[in-house]
Structure formats: C-alpha cells, structure tokens
Design a protein around this motif. Structure first.
Motif, mmCIF file in Angstrom:
data_model
loop_
_atom_site.group_PDB
_atom_site.id
_atom_site.type_symbol
_atom_site.label_atom_id
_atom_site.label_comp_id
_atom_site.label_asym_id
_atom_site.label_seq_id
_atom_site.Cartn_x
_atom_site.Cartn_y
_atom_site.Cartn_z
ATOM 1 N N THR A 45 49.569 40.759 43.241
ATOM 2 C CA THR A 45 50.970 40.496 43.574
ATOM 3 C C THR A 45 51.906 41.094 42.538
ATOM 4 O OG1 THR A 45 50.814 38.345 42.497
ATOM 5 C CG2 THR A 45 50.450 38.396 44.867
ATOM 6 N N GLY A 46 51.392 41.932 41.672
ATOM 7 C CA GLY A 46 52.189 42.582 40.632
ATOM 8 C C GLY A 46 51.570 42.340 39.263
ATOM 9 N N GLY A 47 51.677 43.296 38.397
ATOM 10 C CA GLY A 47 51.126 43.140 37.054
ATOM 11 C C GLY A 47 49.791 43.839 36.892
ATOM 12 N N ASP A 48 49.192 43.631 35.731
ATOM 13 C CA ASP A 48 47.951 44.315 35.373
ATOM 14 C C ASP A 48 46.699 43.536 35.729
ATOM 15 O OD1 ASP A 48 49.406 46.393 34.295
ATOM 16 O OD2 ASP A 48 49.385 45.550 32.277
ATOM 17 N N SER A 49 46.867 42.291 36.163
ATOM 18 C CA SER A 49 45.700 41.489 36.515
ATOM 19 C C SER A 49 46.046 40.600 37.705
ATOM 20 C CB SER A 49 45.225 40.644 35.330
ATOM 21 O OG SER A 49 46.206 39.704 34.987
ATOM 22 N N VAL A 50 45.009 40.084 38.317
ATOM 23 C CA VAL A 50 45.170 39.207 39.468
ATOM 24 C C VAL A 50 44.167 38.065 39.327
ATOM 25 C CG1 VAL A 50 43.561 40.548 40.882
ATOM 26 C CG2 VAL A 50 45.272 39.163 42.004
ATOM 27 N N THR A 51 44.571 36.878 39.746
ATOM 28 C CA THR A 51 43.659 35.745 39.755
ATOM 29 C C THR A 51 43.201 35.523 41.186
ATOM 30 O OG1 THR A 51 44.765 34.719 37.874
ATOM 31 C CG2 THR A 51 43.368 33.295 39.223
ATOM 32 N N LEU A 52 41.894 35.655 41.397
ATOM 33 C CA LEU A 52 41.316 35.421 42.711
ATOM 34 C C LEU A 52 40.621 34.072 42.714
ATOM 35 C CD1 LEU A 52 39.648 38.894 43.398
ATOM 36 C CD2 LEU A 52 41.914 38.105 44.107
ATOM 37 N N THR A 53 40.857 33.272 43.729
ATOM 38 C CA THR A 53 40.120 32.036 43.927
ATOM 39 C C THR A 53 38.982 32.380 44.876
ATOM 40 O OG1 THR A 53 42.145 30.757 43.668
ATOM 41 C CG2 THR A 53 40.252 29.633 44.662
ATOM 42 N N VAL A 54 37.755 32.224 44.393
ATOM 43 C CA VAL A 54 36.589 32.625 45.181
ATOM 44 C C VAL A 54 35.610 31.466 45.330
ATOM 45 C CG1 VAL A 54 36.768 35.043 44.507
ATOM 46 C CG2 VAL A 54 35.338 33.525 43.173
ATOM 47 N N GLN A 55 34.796 31.574 46.355
ATOM 48 C CA GLN A 55 33.754 30.579 46.612
ATOM 49 C C GLN A 55 32.473 31.344 46.951
ATOM 50 O OE1 GLN A 55 34.444 28.101 50.060
ATOM 51 N NE2 GLN A 55 33.536 26.344 49.023
ATOM 52 N N SER A 56 31.394 31.004 46.264
ATOM 53 C CA SER A 56 30.125 31.701 46.492
ATOM 54 C C SER A 56 29.355 31.139 47.668
ATOM 55 C CB SER A 56 29.255 31.630 45.231
ATOM 56 O OG SER A 56 29.880 32.334 44.185
ATOM 57 N N ASP A 57 29.376 29.837 47.838
ATOM 58 C CA ASP A 57 28.665 29.153 48.919
ATOM 59 C C ASP A 57 29.583 28.099 49.508
ATOM 60 O OD1 ASP A 57 26.079 30.083 49.375
ATOM 61 O OD2 ASP A 57 25.284 29.041 47.628
ATOM 62 N N PRO A 58 29.451 27.804 50.795
ATOM 63 C CA PRO A 58 30.297 26.769 51.390
ATOM 64 C C PRO A 58 30.178 25.422 50.669
ATOM 65 C CG PRO A 58 29.197 27.998 53.117
ATOM 66 C CD PRO A 58 28.614 28.458 51.804
ATOM 67 N N GLY A 59 29.021 25.117 50.122
ATOM 68 C CA GLY A 59 28.826 23.846 49.425
ATOM 69 C C GLY A 59 29.283 23.869 47.972
ATOM 70 N N GLU A 60 29.633 25.040 47.467
ATOM 71 C CA GLU A 60 30.038 25.183 46.070
ATOM 72 C C GLU A 60 31.545 25.011 45.926
ATOM 73 O OE1 GLU A 60 29.228 28.660 43.501
ATOM 74 O OE2 GLU A 60 27.180 28.365 44.191
ATOM 75 N N GLU A 61 31.947 24.554 44.760
ATOM 76 C CA GLU A 61 33.363 24.419 44.473
ATOM 77 C C GLU A 61 33.965 25.797 44.222
ATOM 78 O OE1 GLU A 61 36.009 21.945 41.278
ATOM 79 O OE2 GLU A 61 34.126 21.087 41.981
ATOM 80 N N ALA A 62 35.197 25.998 44.693
ATOM 81 C CA ALA A 62 35.894 27.264 44.469
ATOM 82 C C ALA A 62 36.223 27.401 42.985
ATOM 83 C CB ALA A 62 37.165 27.304 45.296
ATOM 84 N N ARG A 63 36.298 28.655 42.538
ATOM 85 C CA ARG A 63 36.617 28.912 41.131
ATOM 86 C C ARG A 63 37.626 30.044 41.043
ATOM 87 N NH1 ARG A 63 32.294 31.886 42.451
ATOM 88 N NH2 ARG A 63 31.913 33.878 41.410
ATOM 89 N N ASP A 64 38.426 30.041 39.985
ATOM 90 C CA ASP A 64 39.390 31.107 39.742
ATOM 91 C C ASP A 64 38.764 32.162 38.838
ATOM 92 O OD1 ASP A 64 41.385 29.956 41.257
ATOM 93 O OD2 ASP A 64 42.329 28.961 39.567
ATOM 94 N N VAL A 65 38.977 33.429 39.202
ATOM 95 C CA VAL A 65 38.439 34.553 38.447
ATOM 96 C C VAL A 65 39.591 35.508 38.168
ATOM 97 C CG1 VAL A 65 36.828 36.475 38.499
ATOM 98 C CG2 VAL A 65 36.210 34.336 39.614
ATOM 99 N N ASP A 66 39.807 35.844 36.905
ATOM 100 C CA ASP A 66 40.836 36.806 36.538
ATOM 101 C C ASP A 66 40.248 38.208 36.581
ATOM 102 O OD1 ASP A 66 42.885 34.931 36.086
ATOM 103 O OD2 ASP A 66 42.057 34.471 34.115
ATOM 104 N N VAL A 67 40.905 39.088 37.337
ATOM 105 C CA VAL A 67 40.444 40.461 37.496
ATOM 106 C C VAL A 67 41.512 41.389 36.924
ATOM 107 C CG1 VAL A 67 39.740 42.244 39.122
ATOM 108 C CG2 VAL A 67 39.160 39.854 39.581
ATOM 109 N N ARG A 68 41.111 42.230 36.003
ATOM 110 C CA ARG A 68 42.034 43.213 35.424
ATOM 111 C C ARG A 68 42.057 44.439 36.316
ATOM 112 N NH1 ARG A 68 45.072 43.805 31.348
ATOM 113 N NH2 ARG A 68 45.370 45.746 30.258
ATOM 114 N N LEU A 69 43.238 44.822 36.774
ATOM 115 C CA LEU A 69 43.374 45.941 37.706
ATOM 116 C C LEU A 69 43.443 47.261 36.949
ATOM 117 C CD1 LEU A 69 46.055 44.328 40.014
ATOM 118 C CD2 LEU A 69 43.586 44.373 40.341
ATOM 119 N N GLY A 70 42.986 48.306 37.628
ATOM 120 C CA GLY A 70 43.092 49.658 37.058
ATOM 121 C C GLY A 70 41.943 49.970 36.261
#
Length: 70
Positions: A45-70
């Motif tokens: 959404t702008g800037g050098d990084s983005v925070t993605l909320t991801v889930q690996s399995d339906p039974g797993e809790e979602a987690r935030d992952v910071d991804v550096r763009l570029g």
C-alpha cells in the motif's frame, strides 16, 4: 514461489494463504479478487515494506509477516 523472492525470505511458504495486506482484509467477491486487491498483494500500500497476514493451515492461527519490497 521463487526461493529468492522477498516473500520467501520473510518466511512465507508455498500454500500460505494471504488474508490481509497492511491490515486491509482480502475478501474474494463473486467474481474473484479486484485489480486493486491484486495490486495491493504485489506492491503493498506504499513504502518499502508490506505486512502480510498469512495462514498456513485452516487450523493454524494467522500470523503477520513483514516483507521488504524490491
């Protein structure tokens, strides 16, 4: 997913489901995702990084992952 990509470097794995980008939920409509939603996943959404909320399995809790763009 390319093993050298920013997402892989941040710990996102093949099969992980992206639930939100920078806190903005991704909700699939009747015709799929909008262009804006797809752009948001690729470019953030702008800037050098983005925070993605991801889930690996339906039974797993979602987690935030910071991804550096570029």
């Amino acid at each position: 997913m390319c093993s050298l990509s920013p997402a892989a470097s941040a710990g996102i794995e093949r099969g992980d489901i992206i639930l939100a980008v920078d806190g903005q939920p991704l909700e699939r409509g009747p015709e799929g995702f909008t262009r804006d939603q797809v752009r948001m996943v690729y470019f953030g959404t702008g800037g050098d990084s983005v925070t993605l909320t991801v889930q690996s399995d339906p039974g797993e809790e979602a987690r935030d992952v910071d991804v550096r763009l570029g």
